[in-house]
Design an enzyme around this catalytic site. Structure first.
Site, PDB file in Angstrom:
ATOM      1  N   ASP A 100       0.274   1.541  -0.894  1.00 12.99           N
ATOM      2  CA  ASP A 100      -0.299   0.194  -0.823  1.00 12.99           C
ATOM      3  C   ASP A 100      -0.356  -0.285   0.622  1.00 12.99           C
ATOM      4  O   ASP A 100      -1.012  -1.286   0.919  1.00 12.99           O
ATOM      5  CB  ASP A 100       0.544  -0.788  -1.652  1.00 12.99           C
ATOM      6  CG  ASP A 100       0.180  -0.731  -3.126  1.00 12.99           C
ATOM      7  OD1 ASP A 100      -0.841  -0.106  -3.471  1.00 12.99           O
ATOM      8  OD2 ASP A 100       0.937  -1.311  -3.937  1.00 12.99           O
ATOM      9  N   ASP A 141      -3.056   3.170 -12.931  1.00  8.79           N
ATOM     10  CA  ASP A 141      -1.883   2.685 -12.198  1.00  8.79           C
ATOM     11  C   ASP A 141      -0.635   2.742 -13.081  1.00  8.79           C
ATOM     12  O   ASP A 141      -0.735   2.892 -14.313  1.00  8.79           O
ATOM     13  CB  ASP A 141      -2.155   1.235 -11.758  1.00  8.79           C
ATOM     14  CG  ASP A 141      -1.493   0.877 -10.439  1.00  8.79           C
ATOM     15  OD1 ASP A 141      -0.502   1.531 -10.077  1.00  8.79           O
ATOM     16  OD2 ASP A 141      -1.968  -0.069  -9.790  1.00  8.79           O
TER      17      ASP A 141
HETATM   18  C1  GLA Z   1      -0.529  -1.648  -7.580  1.00  7.55           C
HETATM   19  C2  GLA Z   1      -1.478  -0.721  -6.840  1.00  7.55           C
HETATM   20  C3  GLA Z   1      -2.487  -1.512  -6.053  1.00  7.55           C
HETATM   21  C4  GLA Z   1      -3.231  -2.450  -6.949  1.00  7.55           C
HETATM   22  C5  GLA Z   1      -2.258  -3.313  -7.719  1.00  7.55           C
HETATM   23  C6  GLA Z   1      -2.967  -4.149  -8.765  1.00  7.55           C
HETATM   24  O1  GLA Z   1       0.299  -2.304  -6.690  1.00  7.55           O
HETATM   25  O2  GLA Z   1      -0.774   0.157  -6.026  1.00  7.55           O
HETATM   26  O3  GLA Z   1      -3.378  -0.665  -5.383  1.00  7.55           O
HETATM   27  O4  GLA Z   1      -4.034  -1.707  -7.839  1.00  7.55           O
HETATM   28  O5  GLA Z   1      -1.256  -2.567  -8.361  1.00  7.55           O
HETATM   29  O6  GLA Z   1      -2.094  -4.975  -9.438  1.00  7.55           O
END
Ligand code: GLA
Length: 734
Positions: A538, A468
């Protein structure tokens, strides 16, 4: 003496040729099976662009010089004769800001997959060269083009602009399709005619370069874009950092496309003997409309541009929306048992598993401290890997290695490792304490490599990493770079990123890695050479995903698009849609789940178990097949529909989603595409709606009927469909 050199060089021009690249005197054709790019490389003259489009016969390639079209400078430079926009601009050591580049030599080379043309341009006065490359693939319709810029002078040269490529496109009724968006709304499609002025598509986030504008475009040359007819040029800049694509339309008879790294606040200094390679711009052409260009992108991506493009993706459960930061051993074990029970193949533990002095209880701390939180996971990562093995599935883990929190042991030890302007307050992002590490610094590169290396060395059972990146470069400053090189921060960051990824892939070629960046911030061909897939967004709401995945599919194959079934009300938009609709949307990408299985009903679990089995039966068609988009959600017809056909047309998967709730709205019957008109296809519904059999279940129809007429999808209203009816059909040739 000069004459002899020229004649030796022209002999070289005449002789060097390979299968895809033909050089005859000063005319060069760069060909793939379906495309040609014609250049003129006369010594001492600028390199000229003559043609880009459908494959030309040798006779037409010869005759095109008489077709009346005006040759254009193929790589325009600033300061001498060129009054319009330019692809390259430099300042020489003596302050001279001009370039005058002329063809010096032509060379060809071959790799396993492609033939490469390199035209060397040399400044007429200064010791400065640009090599322009064109790489033509043998098995797919794609030409990658980039440059390498050399300072051969004794003193430094400052590069003020350094595009990868320039492409003229004949003015007409040309439309551009491109993607825009933001967090939770990535990959949205916009289609507009090219009018006078400059259309600039750019991203200057510093890290997540696909959240907003995307570095890929399609140009429909025959008027308003159409899915399955018409000439289309596609272009994708393969870069992970800041970029721009400019479409310039002025008084000329050409639109002018410039694409490259964004040079804003990023000028580069090349010392004596130094060079800089720009990222590739991938160019394709199709006369089968937007979907045709998409198929070209997908074929190229799977064969050459994404990690493990020939390998089926595992069906997974990711823990984020199910438990967020509430990671603990029994909870992880239960999720693993549940996904295994539904037929899934992989469990991914998301954020929240790490931190010793500062345990990661929420997003305010701990990034940088990649040690397991023993309170949450007393048996550590190995305990989870062993549990996954017991459940007969693989184990994956989330990391965010390019980042730190100021509340972390890492930051306490290495405050100088972060990106921030010297002498200024630290600009903090997510959780009020997130910062970006300075990947241009080799010590930071070693540290980031070490995170993955440490995990993989200690726990070789880890099969998947979700990588990420949740912050922008928000303050400009590197304590590693010298004062006169601060402008190189963004570029050095992405060079560092590439070098870390190279090291990881050299040592861990089989590891599956997902690129996530606050959702879809890294849906980019700049990262996919090292990554298997990306998290599209997300936002897991099935309705909004139809729009996002539609746009994303213009450039990226289903195999790259992580698409998960999530709970309702949706956590981002709070919409409630039926489980079948959520499954049917997720099944059009790389299927996964993003929820807490223990909160599902028995009926939902049974339906997901069946859907996973169904998906496995069509996985090769979805993940390796040819896409045909049929009805766009953006057209306001109340439905969206697309299909994938296997390469040999023996199988297809057809998706149909109702996307509005209006009574007395009669969506069109959808004509299919991509089938063999002469073969009969048996229809088998996937993820069957309980109690709602289709009249054509098990019946056979000719490809011709399905493509000229299509099947009537029932779209009535009912409690359980909530207006969002959907169908997925497997078509199997007899
Ligand atoms: C980001 C990612 C999510 C998740 C969060 C965890 O927002 O896009 O899918 O992994 O971080 O903190």
């Amino acid at each position: 003496m000069k004459k002899i050199i020229v004649s030796i060089l022209s002999l070289a021009l005449t002789l060097c040729a390979s299968a895809q690249v033909k050089v005859s005197d000063d005319r060069i054709s760069v060909n793939t099976g379906g495309m040609s790019l014609i250049l003129n490389a006369r010594q001492g003259q600028p390199l000229r662009f003559v043609y880009f489009g459908a494959r030309l016969s040798d006779a037409d390639a010869e005759a095109i010089q008489f077709s009346g079209s005006r040759p254009m400078n193929a790589y325009p430079s600033y300061g001498q004769g060129e009054i319009r926009e330019d692809a390259i601009a430099v300042t020489h050591a003596d302050g001279n800001m001009s370039l005058d580049l002329a063809v010096e030599s032509v060379a060809t080379d071959s790799t396993k997959d492609a033939d490469i043309l390199a035209v060397t341009l040399k400044d007429k006065v200064y010791d400065f060269r640009v090599k322009v490359f064109y790489k033509a693939f043998r098995d797919v319709d794609m030409i990658e083009t980039w440059t390498e810029i050399f300072n051969d002078a004794k003193k430094p040269v400052v590069l003020r602009k350094f595009d990868s490529a320039f492409l003229p496109v004949r003015v007409g009724d040309v439309w551009v399709s491109h993607l825009y968006g933001t967090w939770a709304n990535e990959g949205r499609l916009v289609e507009e005619p090219l009018n006078r002025g400059i259309l600039r598509i750019e991203n200057k986030d510093g890290v997540r370069n696909a959240h907003t504008s995307h570095a890929e475009i399609m140009l429909s040359l025959d008027g308003k874009p159409s899915e399955n007819t018409g000439a289309v040029i596609g272009a994708a800049l393969c870069y992970s950092g800041n970029y721009h694509l400019d479409l310039v339309t002025n008084d000329s008879d050409y639109h002018r496309l410039f694409a490259g790294i964004s040079a804003d606040n990023s000028s580069l200094t090349l010392g004596k003997g130094e060079s800089f390679r720009t990222p590739e711009l991938a160019l394709t052409y199709s006369d089968e409309g937007l979907s045709g260009a998409s198929r070209n992108f997908h074929n190229w991506a799977r064969a050459h541009k994404i990690m493990h493009g020939d390998k089926e993706r595992m069906i997974l459960l990711n823990s984020w929306e199910g438990v967020y930061f509430d990671i603990n051993e029994p909870g992880m074990d239960q999720m693993m048992a549940d996904i295994a029970g539904m037929g899934g193949e992989l469990f991914v533990m998301d954020d929240g598993w790490f931190g010793d002095k500062y345990p990661r209880l929420n997003d305010t701390s701990s990034l940088g401290d990649w040690v397991v939180d023993k309170n949450k996971l007393p048996n550590g990562i190995q305990g989870l890997v062993d549990a996954a093995t017991r459940h007969g599935i693989k184990f994956g883990i989330w990391i965010e290695p390019e980042m730190a929190n100021t509340v972390s042991e890492l930051y306490e030890k290495h405050p100088d490792w972060i990106i921030n302007a010297a002498g200024r307050d630290v600009v903090k992002g997510r959780g009020g304490s997130q910062v970006v590490l300075d990947l241009g610094n080799p010590a930071v590169q070693d540290y980031v490599f070490g995170i993955v290396d440490g995990l993989m060395t200690n726990y070789p059972g880890i099969a998947y990493i979700k990588w990420d990146a949740n912050m922008s470069v928000s303050s400009h400053g590197s304590s590693y770079l010298p004062a006169d090189r601060q402008s190189e921060l963004n570029i050095r960051y992405h060079q560092g990123f590439a070098s870390v990824c190279d090291r990881i892939r050299a040592k861990y070629p089989d590891l599956v890695i997902q690129a996530c960046a606050s959702g879809g911030g890294r849906a980019s061909y700049g990262v996919l050479p090292w990554f298997d897939e990306f998290w599209v967004s997300d936002n897991t709401d099935a309705l909004q995903r139809i729009y996002m995945q539609w746009g994303t599919s213009y450039f990226f194959p289903a195999i790259t698009m992580a698409s998960h079934i999530s709970a309702v009300p949706n956590h981002t938009v709070h919409r409630v849609t039926p489980i079948k609709f959520r499954i049917d949307v997720a099944m059009s990408g790389r299927l996964g789940m993003e929820l807490q299985p223990k909160d599902m009903t028995e009926a939902e679990i049974a339906q997901c178990r069946q859907a996973i089995a169904d998906y496995k039966s069509v996985r090769p068609v979805v993940q390796f097949g040819d896409i045909y988009r049929l009805v766009s959600p953006y057209d306001g017809l109340g439905i969206a529909s697309l299909m994938y056909c296997s390469k040999d047309k023996s199988e297809a998967v057809f998706y149909w989603w109702r996307i509005d709730n209006l009574y007395d709205n009669h969506p069109p019957r959808v004509k299919m595409a991509g089938l063999d008109p002469d073969r009969m296809y048996k229809v088998v519904e996937l993820d069957k709606a309980p109690g709602r059999p289709l009249s054509f279940e098990g019946k056979s129809f000719s490809g011709s009927f399905l493509m000229n007429n299509g099947l009537e999808m029932p779209f009535g209203f009912s409690d359980d469909m909530m207006g969002y009816s959907s169908r997925v059909l497997h078509l199997i040739a007899d």
